[in-house]
Design a protein around this motif. Structure first.
Motif, mmCIF file in Angstrom:
data_model
loop_
_atom_site.group_PDB
_atom_site.id
_atom_site.type_symbol
_atom_site.label_atom_id
_atom_site.label_comp_id
_atom_site.label_asym_id
_atom_site.label_seq_id
_atom_site.Cartn_x
_atom_site.Cartn_y
_atom_site.Cartn_z
ATOM 1 N N LEU A 220 0.834 -1.200 0.000
ATOM 2 C CA LEU A 220 0.000 0.000 0.000
ATOM 3 C C LEU A 220 0.873 1.256 0.000
ATOM 4 C CD1 LEU A 220 -2.760 -0.988 2.584
ATOM 5 C CD2 LEU A 220 -2.607 -1.505 0.149
ATOM 6 N N PHE A 221 0.296 2.353 -0.400
ATOM 7 C CA PHE A 221 1.038 3.616 -0.479
ATOM 8 C C PHE A 221 1.466 4.123 0.892
ATOM 9 C CE2 PHE A 221 1.286 4.541 -4.821
ATOM 10 C CZ PHE A 221 0.122 4.149 -5.454
ATOM 11 N N ASP A 222 0.788 3.680 1.952
ATOM 12 C CA ASP A 222 1.168 4.128 3.292
ATOM 13 C C ASP A 222 2.287 3.282 3.902
ATOM 14 O OD1 ASP A 222 -1.682 2.637 5.090
ATOM 15 O OD2 ASP A 222 -0.023 1.741 3.978
ATOM 16 N N GLY A 223 2.833 2.350 3.101
ATOM 17 C CA GLY A 223 3.951 1.545 3.554
ATOM 18 C C GLY A 223 3.594 0.169 4.077
ATOM 19 N N ARG A 224 2.316 -0.076 4.326
ATOM 20 C CA ARG A 224 1.931 -1.389 4.818
ATOM 21 C C ARG A 224 2.029 -2.427 3.692
ATOM 22 N NH1 ARG A 224 -3.796 -0.502 7.538
ATOM 23 N NH2 ARG A 224 -3.945 1.043 5.856
ATOM 24 N N TRP A 225 2.252 -3.672 4.111
ATOM 25 C CA TRP A 225 2.384 -4.786 3.171
ATOM 26 C C TRP A 225 1.598 -5.947 3.726
ATOM 27 C CZ3 TRP A 225 4.144 -9.806 3.347
ATOM 28 C CH2 TRP A 225 4.422 -10.423 2.114
ATOM 29 N N TYR A 226 0.853 -6.619 2.843
ATOM 30 C CA TYR A 226 0.015 -7.746 3.247
ATOM 31 C C TYR A 226 0.369 -8.972 2.420
ATOM 32 C CZ TYR A 226 -2.703 -4.262 5.715
ATOM 33 O OH TYR A 226 -3.085 -3.263 6.564
ATOM 34 N N LEU A 227 0.390 -10.109 3.068
ATOM 35 C CA LEU A 227 0.771 -11.362 2.407
ATOM 36 C C LEU A 227 -0.202 -11.709 1.277
ATOM 37 C CD1 LEU A 227 2.667 -13.800 2.317
ATOM 38 C CD2 LEU A 227 1.118 -14.942 3.930
ATOM 39 N N ASP A 228 -1.489 -11.698 1.550
ATOM 40 C CA ASP A 228 -2.464 -11.995 0.501
ATOM 41 C C ASP A 228 -3.856 -11.489 0.862
ATOM 42 O OD1 ASP A 228 -2.325 -15.469 1.521
ATOM 43 O OD2 ASP A 228 -3.689 -13.926 2.236
ATOM 44 N N TYR A 229 -4.662 -11.383 -0.176
ATOM 45 C CA TYR A 229 -6.083 -11.072 -0.056
ATOM 46 C C TYR A 229 -6.853 -12.017 -0.969
ATOM 47 C CZ TYR A 229 -5.674 -6.639 2.475
ATOM 48 O OH TYR A 229 -5.451 -5.679 3.426
ATOM 49 N N TRP A 230 -8.089 -12.346 -0.542
ATOM 50 C CA TRP A 230 -8.957 -13.195 -1.351
ATOM 51 C C TRP A 230 -10.239 -12.436 -1.695
ATOM 52 C CZ3 TRP A 230 -7.957 -18.133 -3.083
ATOM 53 C CH2 TRP A 230 -6.879 -18.799 -2.520
ATOM 54 N N GLY A 231 -10.778 -12.744 -2.870
ATOM 55 C CA GLY A 231 -12.093 -12.247 -3.225
ATOM 56 C C GLY A 231 -13.176 -13.137 -2.643
ATOM 57 N N GLN A 232 -14.423 -12.762 -2.895
ATOM 58 C CA GLN A 232 -15.548 -13.490 -2.304
ATOM 59 C C GLN A 232 -15.986 -14.681 -3.155
ATOM 60 O OE1 GLN A 232 -15.882 -10.839 -4.158
ATOM 61 N NE2 GLN A 232 -17.560 -11.341 -5.564
ATOM 62 N N GLY A 233 -15.487 -14.761 -4.380
ATOM 63 C CA GLY A 233 -15.795 -15.889 -5.249
ATOM 64 C C GLY A 233 -16.923 -15.600 -6.214
ATOM 65 N N THR A 234 -16.855 -16.264 -7.368
ATOM 66 C CA THR A 234 -17.920 -16.179 -8.365
ATOM 67 C C THR A 234 -18.212 -17.596 -8.877
ATOM 68 O OG1 THR A 234 -18.642 -15.079 -10.410
ATOM 69 C CG2 THR A 234 -16.327 -15.711 -10.302
ATOM 70 N N GLN A 235 -19.485 -17.912 -9.021
ATOM 71 C CA GLN A 235 -19.883 -19.271 -9.384
ATOM 72 C C GLN A 235 -19.795 -19.475 -10.885
ATOM 73 O OE1 GLN A 235 -21.018 -21.965 -7.362
ATOM 74 N NE2 GLN A 235 -20.898 -23.115 -9.300
ATOM 75 N N VAL A 236 -19.169 -20.568 -11.279
ATOM 76 C CA VAL A 236 -19.142 -21.008 -12.679
ATOM 77 C C VAL A 236 -19.786 -22.389 -12.734
ATOM 78 C CG1 VAL A 236 -17.674 -21.735 -14.594
ATOM 79 C CG2 VAL A 236 -17.103 -19.671 -13.300
ATOM 80 N N THR A 237 -20.808 -22.519 -13.565
ATOM 81 C CA THR A 237 -21.486 -23.800 -13.727
ATOM 82 C C THR A 237 -21.495 -24.165 -15.198
ATOM 83 O OG1 THR A 237 -22.917 -23.344 -11.832
ATOM 84 C CG2 THR A 237 -23.590 -25.109 -13.316
ATOM 85 N N VAL A 238 -20.951 -25.341 -15.513
ATOM 86 C CA VAL A 238 -20.890 -25.822 -16.884
ATOM 87 C C VAL A 238 -21.784 -27.053 -17.002
ATOM 88 C CG1 VAL A 238 -19.417 -26.563 -18.776
ATOM 89 C CG2 VAL A 238 -18.516 -25.002 -17.034
ATOM 90 N N SER A 239 -22.811 -26.941 -17.824
ATOM 91 C CA SER A 239 -23.748 -28.057 -17.993
ATOM 92 C C SER A 239 -23.312 -28.938 -19.161
ATOM 93 C CB SER A 239 -25.156 -27.534 -18.231
ATOM 94 O OG SER A 239 -25.194 -26.781 -19.430
ATOM 95 N N SER A 240 -23.598 -30.224 -19.031
ATOM 96 C CA SER A 240 -23.201 -31.172 -20.086
ATOM 97 C C SER A 240 -24.276 -31.311 -21.141
ATOM 98 C CB SER A 240 -22.910 -32.535 -19.461
ATOM 99 O OG SER A 240 -24.025 -32.995 -18.745
#
Length: 122
Positions: free
Chosen positions: A102-122
């Motif tokens: 971040l611009f304020d000097g902080r550093w974070y190992l990782d961040y995750w999103g909330q997820g999005t569903q993918v559905t593939v039908s046959s």
């Protein structure tokens, strides 16, 4: 704070295509790697594709030749074009950002999103 917001999931027939997007917001100076992970029903979350800040991609064997990951560093956004989709690609897709400075000097190992569903039908 940093937030990752995914979009682009949905329902598609086998052989179809989807394009996922993940935008990171906040006072971000840089992000190291950005990647996509799949969590299929009843299974653990697994890496699908990752891309370095320099644009070097790496893919799981199961998606090589079908998926393409890319990123726009100026927008702190990562994309994944998913072609020739198969039913086994079904799951929740999560975006991850590694090594967030971040611009304020902080550093974070990782961040995750909330997820999005993918559905593939046959």
């Amino acid at each position: 704070q940093v937030q990752l917001v995914e979009s682009g999931g949905g329902l598609v027939q086998a052989g179809g295509s989807l394009r996922l997007s993940c935008a990171a917001s906040g006072s971000i100076r840089s992000i190291n790697n950005m990647g996509w992970y799949q969590q299929a029903p009843g299974k653990q979350r697994e890496l699908v594709a990752v891309i370095t800040s320099g644009g070097r991609p790496n893919y799981a064997d199961s998606v090589k030749g079908r998926f393409t990951i890319s990123r726009d560093n100026a927008k702190n956004t990562v994309y994944m074009q998913m072609n020739s989709l198969r039913p086994e690609d079904t799951g929740v897709y999560y975006c991850k950002a590694d090594g967030v400075s971040l611009f304020d000097g902080r550093w974070y190992l990782d961040y995750w999103g909330q997820g999005t569903q993918v559905t593939v039908s046959s």
